[in-house]
Motif scaffolding. Structure first.
Motif, short mmCIF file in Angstrom:
data_model
loop_
_atom_site.label_atom_id
_atom_site.label_comp_id
_atom_site.label_asym_id
_atom_site.label_seq_id
_atom_site.Cartn_x
_atom_site.Cartn_y
_atom_site.Cartn_z
N LYS A 232 0.84 -1.21 0.00
CA LYS A 232 0.00 0.00 0.00
C LYS A 232 0.87 1.26 0.00
CE LYS A 232 -4.42 -1.23 1.98
NZ LYS A 232 -5.05 -0.67 0.85
N ARG A 233 1.94 1.23 0.78
CA ARG A 233 2.84 2.38 0.82
C ARG A 233 3.52 2.59 -0.52
NH1 ARG A 233 7.27 1.38 4.41
NH2 ARG A 233 8.66 1.38 2.65
N LEU A 234 3.98 1.52 -1.15
CA LEU A 234 4.61 1.64 -2.47
C LEU A 234 3.64 2.23 -3.49
CD1 LEU A 234 6.58 -1.74 -2.76
CD2 LEU A 234 7.52 0.54 -2.28
N ILE A 235 2.41 1.78 -3.47
CA ILE A 235 1.40 2.30 -4.41
C ILE A 235 1.12 3.77 -4.10
CG2 ILE A 235 -1.01 2.12 -5.13
CD1 ILE A 235 -0.74 -0.96 -4.68
N ALA A 236 0.92 4.10 -2.83
CA ALA A 236 0.61 5.48 -2.44
C ALA A 236 1.74 6.44 -2.80
CB ALA A 236 0.30 5.55 -0.94
N GLU A 237 2.98 5.99 -2.69
CA GLU A 237 4.12 6.84 -2.99
C GLU A 237 4.45 6.86 -4.48
OE1 GLU A 237 7.23 5.23 -0.52
OE2 GLU A 237 6.40 6.12 1.31
N GLY A 238 3.71 6.10 -5.28
CA GLY A 238 3.97 6.07 -6.71
C GLY A 238 5.20 5.26 -7.09
N ARG A 239 5.72 4.48 -6.18
CA ARG A 239 6.90 3.66 -6.46
C ARG A 239 6.53 2.33 -7.11
NH1 ARG A 239 9.80 3.92 -0.80
NH2 ARG A 239 10.81 2.09 -1.68
N MET A 240 5.22 2.04 -7.14
CA MET A 240 4.71 0.86 -7.84
C MET A 240 3.46 1.31 -8.58
SD MET A 240 3.43 -2.81 -6.41
CE MET A 240 5.05 -3.18 -5.78
N GLU A 241 3.40 0.99 -9.86
CA GLU A 241 2.24 1.44 -10.62
C GLU A 241 0.99 0.72 -10.16
OE1 GLU A 241 2.07 -0.82 -14.74
OE2 GLU A 241 4.12 -0.14 -14.32
N ARG A 242 -0.09 1.49 -10.10
CA ARG A 242 -1.38 0.96 -9.70
C ARG A 242 -1.78 -0.17 -10.64
NH1 ARG A 242 -4.37 2.74 -5.70
NH2 ARG A 242 -3.44 4.71 -5.18
N GLY A 243 -2.27 -1.25 -10.09
CA GLY A 243 -2.67 -2.40 -10.89
C GLY A 243 -1.62 -3.47 -10.99
N ARG A 244 -0.37 -3.13 -10.73
CA ARG A 244 0.69 -4.15 -10.77
C ARG A 244 0.51 -5.14 -9.63
NH1 ARG A 244 6.98 -3.49 -10.11
NH2 ARG A 244 7.57 -5.55 -10.82
N MET A 245 0.16 -4.61 -8.46
CA MET A 245 -0.20 -5.45 -7.33
C MET A 245 -1.54 -4.95 -6.82
SD MET A 245 3.29 -6.29 -5.28
CE MET A 245 2.57 -7.75 -4.60
N LYS A 246 -2.31 -5.85 -6.24
CA LYS A 246 -3.65 -5.49 -5.79
C LYS A 246 -3.60 -4.65 -4.52
CE LYS A 246 -8.17 -7.55 -5.50
NZ LYS A 246 -8.93 -8.77 -5.70
#
Length: 156
Positions: A74-88
């Motif tokens: 969740k932190r990676l997604i929120a910080e933009g370090r992982m693109e949304r949709g790559r992990m749920k």
């Protein structure tokens, strides 16, 4: 295929891993129904109470590890370090009655009576109703389990 309405009681065989529930075709919401208290303010003193607390901590250990992993993603997604949709980005929810679970002694697990089973059944419905009253609007939208608060508490 576990389907969209899968339930598992891990009390006797261990809690199941959450990661199969992250499949793209499954709902984003995961409701955890806790039957052990997350914390106890009193130090266990009798051998039975000590063993009971060890079992409670062990019961939560794997789940806490998975919740930490969810928090990390969740932190990676929120910080933009992982693109949304790559992990749920799952929406976690917790249904519990820590007050009752803390009140019950370790001996209730060894000799469940019809009165106790009825009390637990009624308490389960009350906890689910309270959860829905407080969080129905969160379902399908956002998590109601605050992982930041959970892991900032010294108990887990």
């Amino acid at each position: 295929d576990i389907g969209p309405d899968a339930y598992w009681d891990g009390g006797y065989s261990g809690n199941p891993a959450l990661f199969p529930l992250y499949e793209p075709g499954l709902p984003d919401d995961i409701a955890i129904v806790s039957i052990n208290p997350w914390r106890r303010d009193e130090v266990p003193k009798t051998p039975l109470d000590i063993q009971n607390r060890i079992n409670e901590i062990s019961f939560h250990a794997a789940l806490l590890g998975e919740l930490r992993a969810v928090k990390f993603v969740k932190r990676l997604i929120a910080e933009g370090r992982m693109e949304r949709g790559r992990m749920k980005d799952v929406h976690l929810h917790l249904i519990s009655d820590d007050a009752l679970m803390t009140e019950l002694s370790a001996s209730t697990k060894l000799s469940p009576s019809p009165i106790l089973i009825t009390r637990l059944h009624d308490a389960g419905f009350a906890a689910a109703d309270a959860f829905l009253q407080a969080h129905r609007a969160d379902l399908g939208q956002r998590a109601s389990l605050d992982l930041e608060a959970l892991f900032s508490d010294p108990a887990p």
